[in-house]
Write an enzyme that holds these catalytic residues in place. Sequence first.
Site, short mmCIF file in Angstrom:
data_model
loop_
_atom_site.label_atom_id
_atom_site.label_comp_id
_atom_site.label_asym_id
_atom_site.label_seq_id
_atom_site.Cartn_x
_atom_site.Cartn_y
_atom_site.Cartn_z
N PRO A 23 33.12 -20.72 36.70
CA PRO A 23 33.30 -20.06 38.01
C PRO A 23 31.97 -19.53 38.55
O PRO A 23 31.48 -18.50 38.12
CB PRO A 23 34.27 -18.92 37.70
CG PRO A 23 34.04 -18.62 36.26
CD PRO A 23 33.67 -19.92 35.60
N TYR A 170 33.54 -6.45 33.64
CA TYR A 170 34.44 -6.21 34.76
C TYR A 170 35.64 -5.36 34.32
O TYR A 170 35.67 -4.86 33.19
CB TYR A 170 34.89 -7.53 35.38
CG TYR A 170 33.77 -8.27 36.08
CD1 TYR A 170 33.09 -7.69 37.14
CD2 TYR A 170 33.39 -9.55 35.67
CE1 TYR A 170 32.07 -8.37 37.79
CE2 TYR A 170 32.37 -10.24 36.31
CZ TYR A 170 31.71 -9.63 37.38
OH TYR A 170 30.70 -10.31 38.01
N ARG A 214 39.18 -15.10 29.28
CA ARG A 214 37.73 -15.15 29.06
C ARG A 214 37.24 -13.77 28.62
O ARG A 214 37.57 -12.76 29.23
CB ARG A 214 37.02 -15.54 30.35
CG ARG A 214 35.50 -15.46 30.26
CD ARG A 214 34.87 -15.80 31.57
NE ARG A 214 35.17 -17.18 31.91
CZ ARG A 214 34.32 -18.01 32.47
NH1 ARG A 214 33.11 -17.60 32.78
NH2 ARG A 214 34.67 -19.23 32.77
#
Length: 325
Positions: A23, A170, A214
Amino acid sequence: MERLFTPFSLDGVELVNRFVFPPIKTAYGNPDGKVTDGQLSFYRQIARNGPGLIILEPVAVTPEGREHPKQLSVHLPDSAQELKKIVEVIHGEGRLACLHLNHAGAAANPKATGAKPKAPSSCSCAASGQQAEELTEAEIQDILAGYESAAEKAKKANFDVLEIQAGHGYLVSQFLNGKINKREDRFGQDRQLFVREVISAVRRSAGEMALILRISGDEMSPEYGLPREELPSLLDFAQEAGGPEDEHQHQDRERNNILQLERNAKDCGPDRFEHAQGQTAQHSARNIADAAHHRGGERLESGDKADKVIDDAHVQAPHHAGRPG
């Protein structure tokens, strides 16, 4: 090397080869969240005679989780219709499409969100230095609802695979990280609770769609990053969530020691479990412990070192467009 170009089955989804495109933040979008000609052209070029699976640039499951103003959107009423344009371009080239679900948490960009960043606990972002406020329980539930809605839209848009970002510093990673998550409620007492709730929310909408989780194999930040010593419990969780492997998967894993096509990446879990590296700066990748020999973990390439695979390096550089997400 020849094996790289042979078909591969990902939880019943058939890839024409064993390459996976990561990505990448393209910044080809626009502030209204619509898919642009630039994005369609980009993914068409990547898909043509390209990787068997293409993971789209990160999408934020709520507007408060966005990283930049030109980020692709999934939270808008017409997002499914818009995203389907990209899926059709990828499918038109005979390749599969994966939607990458994320929430930036403390790394969210106020210029894109119009609000202060939120995180599991009050903290400063290691990448930007900006101060984040603590999420309330109600805000956490809104984010979980965002994951569920995003998965529903992905299904409507005909995506083949979903990926949940649980690394790179994140929001999911922030909940897992005791250096950041200092909550005293249930989301702090059990730091894996949030990722379990995220997966459950996605599964409710996506059903049996192939799902990748992930993580960062090494966040490369001793001061802020999730310690590598805490990875085994996350791997165990992913193994449990992914379910047992069948005999074919077991034999293939034992015979070929297949490695996933991401630099220094090894996988297991929900349907696949990706190890990426890095949090706030780009570093040379290093091999991670061989802890990923878990159930559900077929791998995508043969060889003992991920340095033998393509040099796409899922290393999280500072949060700029054009970097892996």
